[in-house]
Motif scaffolding. Structure first.
Motif, PDB file in Angstrom:
ATOM      1  N   HIS A 254     -31.556  22.935 -37.098  1.00  0.00           N
ATOM      2  CA  HIS A 254     -31.319  24.378 -37.017  1.00  0.00           C
ATOM      3  C   HIS A 254     -30.330  24.708 -35.900  1.00  0.00           C
ATOM      4  N   ASP A 255     -30.544  24.064 -34.718  1.00  0.00           N
ATOM      5  CA  ASP A 255     -29.704  24.390 -33.569  1.00  0.00           C
ATOM      6  C   ASP A 255     -28.275  23.878 -33.721  1.00  0.00           C
ATOM      7  N   LYS A 257     -26.807  23.590 -36.727  1.00  0.00           N
ATOM      8  CA  LYS A 257     -26.192  24.295 -37.848  1.00  0.00           C
ATOM      9  C   LYS A 257     -25.445  25.546 -37.391  1.00  0.00           C
ATOM     10  N   THR A 258     -26.046  26.280 -36.439  1.00  0.00           N
ATOM     11  CA  THR A 258     -25.428  27.533 -35.973  1.00  0.00           C
ATOM     12  C   THR A 258     -24.070  27.298 -35.310  1.00  0.00           C
ATOM     13  N   THR A 261     -21.449  26.123 -37.844  1.00  0.00           N
ATOM     14  CA  THR A 261     -20.964  27.224 -38.684  1.00  0.00           C
ATOM     15  C   THR A 261     -19.903  28.048 -37.945  1.00  0.00           C
ATOM     16  N   SER A 262     -20.198  28.310 -36.643  1.00  0.00           N
ATOM     17  CA  SER A 262     -19.231  29.078 -35.840  1.00  0.00           C
ATOM     18  C   SER A 262     -17.932  28.311 -35.667  1.00  0.00           C
ATOM     19  N   LYS A 292     -18.951  25.934 -28.134  1.00  0.00           N
ATOM     20  CA  LYS A 292     -19.903  25.426 -29.120  1.00  0.00           C
ATOM     21  C   LYS A 292     -19.957  23.907 -29.108  1.00  0.00           C
ATOM     22  N   ARG A 444     -34.526  33.549 -30.076  1.00  0.00           N
ATOM     23  CA  ARG A 444     -33.297  32.833 -29.751  1.00  0.00           C
ATOM     24  C   ARG A 444     -32.130  33.806 -29.633  1.00  0.00           C
ATOM     25  N   LYS A 446     -28.751  35.478 -27.795  1.00  0.00           N
ATOM     26  CA  LYS A 446     -27.477  34.843 -27.453  1.00  0.00           C
ATOM     27  C   LYS A 446     -27.594  34.056 -26.173  1.00  0.00           C
ATOM     28  N   THR A 449     -29.481  30.704 -26.869  1.00  0.00           N
ATOM     29  CA  THR A 449     -28.810  29.687 -27.664  1.00  0.00           C
ATOM     30  C   THR A 449     -28.007  28.712 -26.816  1.00  0.00           C
TER      31      THR A 449
END
Length: 496
Positions: A254-255, A257-258, A261-262, A292, A444, A446, A449
């Motif tokens: 999950h962590d 993937k974000t 994606t960005s 990222k 979670r 900003k 994250t």
């Protein structure tokens, strides 16, 4: 009683008790026989006296006696045998032949004839009396009377049957009693233990078998219960570890993937809209992509460290260092980071002595704690870092509510204190904050994250590898402090 002792005593009981019982029965029968023998002797003596009156007639022993033997025949029967002899050994009369004979063949030698002349012989089967017949001081004849002990024999046979029956019955009872106790002390508990083992091996409901004796089987039950509990606990740990691994994989997926994606979105914008983007937008997109990437790198680094420290085979090599010099080195660079964030930094180094540490892991520990403190400090808040030994006073910047607990907790060691002003952690959630991927802000945000959620878990494992301890102190009005304790060394010997 121990099973070994019980079996030895049972063996002796089975061997000796029948012998004792047989001796008791023999003594009882012997006493009865002595009593019955006396009664038989008196009865037979009376019977012999009556026969003696007839047999004392000297005329019965003359050659060609004119006296009839009918009266003698009347005294003899199948139970009474009468024999008459002349002094020279010639047989005059024998009731066993039902006739008298003077044949030269029916003669007894003098030695046998006069042997046991006045002695009464009692055998198992008969009562024998041999008496002389005297007339004018001269022996004119000898008679021998043999009376069968028929009643005695029947009594002996009955008593023999009785004794054998009682002895067999006694041995059957003894055998049954021993079997019963063997079943109670050995078979039943061992069968119950085997049923428990079988059920446990097949993962079925384990039957409840109680055995409270403190013997070998009781110890076997106790060891089986301990083994079963250890296996159950090991199974639960394996299941818990498996759930944690699955949770870690899910969280990491999950962590990652974000930010991926960005990165993809901003990268596509840079390539597709490169001509129409302004220089400022290009720089901003590039900055976001690198942030990222750094976040993903940090997450992978944290996961690698977490996995390494979690392994039982991983051993942290500790080196003895001088405390003040080493911990001063650990604190370098944090003041600038805190001030760049617009916050106030407090630093205290007040310790003495030597400590066993792993430099690389201690750097990771302080870095994790300081990163966590700066990430959650309120705007223009205070962040504190301190290294204080047990004989030095606590710094003024520590929250007053924590003083008493810290003074009690820091004996014989050094405290590493990282404190920040900000949102407090509820008491019921303090313990779970050291679990992997647990964050105070579950949504979670900003701000959240930027963290992998492994920082405090890694810090706890590092302290555990140093044989130290860690705790969190927090209140809603002031903020939170993470406290680590490491044992102080002196002259190569642990300070207790």
């Amino acid at each position: 009683m121990k099973i070994k002792t019980w079996l030895i005593l049972s063996y002796l009981f089975v061997i000796l008790f029948p012998i004792i019982a047989a001796y008791g029965l023999y003594s009882m029968i012997s006493q009865y026989d002595e009593k019955q023998g006396l009664l038989d002797f008196l009865t037979m003596s009376n019977q012999i006296s009556k026969i003696d009156v007839v047999l004392q007639n000297p005329e019965l022993y003359k050659f060609k006696s004119p006296v009839s033997y009918k009266e003698v025949d009347a005294l003899a029967n199948d139970k009474v045998k009468i024999t008459l002899y002349r002094p020279d050994g010639l047989l005059v009369y024998s009731s066993s032949q039902n006739q008298w004979s003077m044949s030269g063949i029916n003669r007894m030698d003098h030695e046998r004839l006069y042997k046991d002349l006045y002695s009464d012989k009692i055998s198992y089967y008969s009562y024998t009396v041999k008496r002389p017949v005297v007339k004018r001081g001269e022996i004119v004849g000898i008679y021998e009377v043999v009376i069968a002990r028929e009643q005695w024999l029947k009594g002996v046979q009955n008593r023999t049957v009785f004794v054998v029956s009682i002895f067999i019955l006694f041995n059957l009872i003894l055998f049954g009693t021993v079997l019963y106790f063997l079943n109670q002390r050995l078979n039943r508990p061992l069968n119950g233990l085997m049923k428990q083992m079988t059920a446990f091996a097949n993962k079925k409901t384990i039957p409840n078998v109680e055995y409270n004796r403190n013997d070998e089987i009781g110890k076997l039950f106790h060891h089986f219960i301990e083994m079963r509990e250890q296996i159950d606990q090991a199974g639960k740990r394996v299941e818990q570890e498996q759930r944690e691994k699955e949770y870690i994989i899910a969280s990491i997926s999950h962590d990652l993937k974000t930010p991926l994606t960005s990165i993809r979105a901003y990268n596509e914008s840079l390539f597709q809209d490169y001509q129409i983007l302004s220089q400022k937008e290009k720089e901003e997109y590039s900055k976001i992509i690198f942030e990222k990437i750094d976040y993903m790198k940090q997450m992978i680094d944290d996961l690698t460290t977490y996995t390494l420290l979690q392994s039982p085979q991983y051993h942290v090599d500790l080196v003895r260092v001088e405390g003040e010099e080493f911990f001063d080195m650990l604190s370098s660079g944090y003041e600038e980071c805190v001030e760049q964030k617009g916050c106030i930094f407090h630093y205290t180094l007040n310790l003495a002595g030597e400590y066993d540490v792993n430099a690389k892991q201690m750097i990771r520990l302080v870095d994790n704690l300081m990163s966590n403190a700066m990430r959650h400090v309120k705007e223009k808040g205070h962040v504190g870092l301190g290294f204080i030994s047990d004989d030095k006073p606590l710094p003024q910047w520590i929250f007053k509510d924590f003083y008493d607990e810290l003074n009690e907790w820091r004996k014989n060691g050094v405290l590493i204190i990282v404190q920040n002003e900000g949102e407090g952690v509820p008491k019921e959630r303090i313990d779970e904050m050291f679990k992997p991927f647990v964050q105070l802000n579950e949504a979670r945000t900003k701000q959240a994250t930027s963290s992998s959620g492994l920082g405090l878990s890694i810090a706890k494992m590092i302290i555990d590898k140093h044989n130290g301890k860690i705790k969190m102190l927090s209140n809603e009005t002031d903020g939170t402090a993470i406290i680590c304790w490491i044992k102080k060394q002196k002259g190569g010997v642990d300070v207790n």
